[in-house]
Enzyme design. Structure first.
Site, PDB file in Angstrom:
ATOM      1  N   GLU A 147      23.637  44.110  14.482  1.00 44.68           N
ATOM      2  CA  GLU A 147      22.324  44.637  14.866  1.00 44.68           C
ATOM      3  C   GLU A 147      22.456  45.341  16.204  1.00 44.68           C
ATOM      4  OE1 GLU A 147      19.307  41.593  15.076  1.00 44.68           O
ATOM      5  OE2 GLU A 147      19.783  40.783  13.107  1.00 44.68           O
ATOM      6  N   GLU A 186       8.108  45.458  11.026  1.00 42.80           N
ATOM      7  CA  GLU A 186       7.708  44.297  10.229  1.00 42.80           C
ATOM      8  C   GLU A 186       6.578  43.574  10.957  1.00 42.80           C
ATOM      9  OE1 GLU A 186      11.389  42.126   8.699  1.00 42.80           O
ATOM     10  OE2 GLU A 186      12.238  43.530  10.145  1.00 42.80           O
ATOM     11  N   LYS A 225       6.514  39.462  11.509  1.00 47.26           N
ATOM     12  CA  LYS A 225       7.602  38.713  12.153  1.00 47.26           C
ATOM     13  C   LYS A 225       7.031  37.809  13.233  1.00 47.26           C
ATOM     14  CE  LYS A 225      11.859  39.981  12.767  1.00 47.26           C
ATOM     15  NZ  LYS A 225      13.046  40.645  13.357  1.00 47.26           N
ATOM     16  N   GLU A 279       8.863  42.337  19.007  1.00 49.31           N
ATOM     17  CA  GLU A 279       9.614  41.938  17.813  1.00 49.31           C
ATOM     18  C   GLU A 279       9.148  42.645  16.534  1.00 49.31           C
ATOM     19  OE1 GLU A 279      12.304  40.329  18.191  1.00 49.31           O
ATOM     20  OE2 GLU A 279      12.809  39.845  16.119  1.00 49.31           O
TER      21      GLU A 279
END
Ligand SMILES: *[C@@H]1O[C@H](CO)[C@@H](O)[C@H](O)[C@H]1NC(C)=O
Ligand SMILES: *[C@@H]1O[C@H](CO)[C@@H](O)[C@H](O)[C@H]1NC(C)=O
Ligand SMILES: *[C@@H]1O[C@H](CO)[C@@H](O)[C@H](O)[C@H]1NC(C)=O
Ligand SMILES: *[C@@H]1O[C@H](CO)[C@@H](O)[C@H](O)[C@H]1NC(C)=O
Length: 479
Positions: free
Chosen positions: A269, A319, A322, A330
């Site tokens: 990542e 997203e 999350k 995040e």
């Protein structure tokens, strides 16, 4: 096996070189495809988007059959993941590991077509903040999955790995050359690395310069990026002008020191968020990701490992469901918004000059839920309403330095109401904050702050009605 594949590739290479030079980027950049969204794009839409952008590798956090189906015959290489909460089971039962491999790898590979290359066993299982929760299960789970892959005849084509946070290693000086594994898990890490090495498997590490900046206000901003830094670190003649190189080479040193200097490293990542923090914005994300991609495309590695990198950008899409325990940023790591719109210009291949958005995405109607102009801000329903909306939807774009941080009090309340309304698929009952809210067809967005409209999903109706029941219940409690 390896040789045969190498030979095949060389032949293709000779033919293709005349047609499409972009294929010269062996493997190319990968992306992480996470699915913790209230309104995920259909898997087939995402796969088309990946192809339209020339992305040939994806990393998944679990083994969702719908996603694997969509990846069938796509030509995209896949890393499937075993979530941390399955590690205990995988560690304690070889049978369970065999079942997992049968259902989540063999079935997809053999039915003609998902190109699964890796199984990620756990996701950052040794993160310091987990307090050792997965320390005793990760290695036995890794061993069981590896044996199960071998038994299934996949030992050569599918490799195991354990995506680790960069906090599994450290340097007691600030020099990368002093790197070693974190003292309290050093023995365990060496066992794991030895096992990976015996099975020709790579080490996977997630590296986050953004977090360096987020956690330390004195961290020199320019050191987080790839544009040079006026006070580079000189480690015995090796010059470090960005924290990524320094961090990566700390791992290289840890591997060297323990006898695994040739172990391949995958950057599992790497990325930069665009909202939810004063350093999370489009400009800095573009600067970081383009800086990284430019050197990636050029095949430039680090001072200790100058060759090409293997890496997966984090992440593909935002997203909105999350956990925000790490921070409000995040939910904003995507190169694309949740609906597949590119956020900024980014070249991710030598031929590809901009990101291509998702096609055929159907949004809900152009309707927003806002604070009524006539609403009384002193109503004692305001605070609980906003708090309920934010807890059950997404207010991470509100706050200091974020995209909607410039809204006034009324704008803030409207933003929260609208988020709740959209997450609940615009059902009427989700814009019934007592005496406070109304639906409008005039877009309340400002140049910086988008009042989002969700996309149509299959599950729309069902979830909506469930939430209304909770919603009505809440206001009975307040009355
Ligand atoms: C959001 O996440 C929570 C907990 O992680 C889960 O229970 C819930 O079902 C998710 N909601 C949606 C709409 O995906
Ligand atoms: C396959 O993976 C999914 C998603 O991670 C998981 O829920 C399921 O339990 C796995 N199947 C088996 C047989 O372990
Ligand atoms: C880890 O320990 C800290 C401090 O004791 C605690 O606050 C935290 O909740 C723990 N986290 C987990 C995941 O157990
Ligand atoms: C808007 O909401 C955010 C997050 O809840 C808060 O930090 C900020 O102070 C609010 N701004 C105004 C003007 O009320």
């Amino acid at each position: 096996m390896e040789l045969k594949e190498g030979g095949k590739f060389t032949m293709c290479f000779v033919v293709l070189i005349f047609f499409d030079t972009s294929l010269l980027e062996v493997g190319g950049i990968g992306v992480n495809w996470g699915t913790q969204s209230t309104h995920p794009l259909p898997p087939s839409t995402v796969v088309k988007m990946l192809k339209d952008n020339g992305i040939q590798k994806v990393k998944l956090f679990d083994a969702d059959p719908n996603i694997l189906d969509a990846l069938k015959k796509s030509g995209i290489q896949v890393m499937v993941g075993i979530p941390n909460d399955l590690l205990y089971t995988m560690a304690n039962s070889f049978q369970a590991a065999q079942k997992w491999v049968a259902k989540n790898v063999s079935a997809h590979v053999s039915s003609g077509g998902v190109d699964i290359r890796y199984v990620a066993v756990g996701n950052e299982p040794f993160l310091s903040t987990y307090n050792g929760t997965f320390e005793s299960t990760t290695f036995p789970a890794l061993q069981n999955i590896q044996s199960a892959l071998v038994k299934a005849g996949l030992g050569n084509s599918v490799k195991v790995t354990v995506p680790s946070n960069a906090d599994v290693y450290e340097s007691l000086s600030s020099n990368p050359s002093d790197g070693d594994f974190r003292a309290n898990i050093r023995g365990l890490m060496i066992q794991i690395v030895k096992f990976l090495s015996q099975n020709n498997a790579p080490f996977t590490v997630n590296i986050y310069p953004f977090i360096s900046l987020y956690e330390d206000p004195n961290f020199p901003t320019d050191f987080a990026f790839f544009n040079g830094f006026s006070a580079p670190l000189n480690d015995n003649g090796k010059i470090y002008d960005n924290v990524f190189d320094a961090n990566y080479d700390t791992l290289v040193s840890a591997l060297n020191k323990n006898g695994f200097g040739n172990m391949p490293i995958i950057v599992g990542e790497i990325g930069w968020p665009t909202d939810g923090d004063r350093n999370g914005n489009l400009q800095l994300a573009q600067r970081f990701n383009q800086g990284f991609m430019t050197r990636f495309i050029a095949g430039k590695g680090t001072p200790m490992r100058p060759g090409p990198l293997d890496a997966y950008l984090f992440s593909l899409v935002d997203e909105d469901n999350k956990s925000i325990q790490p921070g409000n940023f995040e939910r904003h790591w995507g190169l694309f918004y949740f609906d597949g719109r590119p956020k900024y210009q980014l070249s991710i291949g030598s031929r590809i000059t901009g990101l291509v958005g998702a096609t055929g995405v159907a949004h809900l109607p152009k309707k927003w839920c806002i604070l009524k102009p006539s609403a009384n801000l002193n109503s004692d329903q305001v605070a609980p309403s906003v708090s309920y909306a934010c807890q059950n939807a997404d207010c991470t774009s509100l706050g200091y330095g974020t995209s909607c941080g410039g809204l006034d009090v009324r704008g803030n309340i409207s933003y929260a109401f609208n988020s709740y309304y959209q997450v609940n698929d615009q059902v009427d009952g989700a814009c019934k904050f007592p005496g406070l809210s109304t639906v409008t067809d005039r877009d309340p967005s400002t140049p910086d702050c988008t009042f989002q409209i969700m996309i149509q999903t299959d599950s729309a109706g069902k979830m909506g009605s469930l939430r209304i029941i909770q919603f009505v219940f809440l206001f009975l409690v307040f009355l």
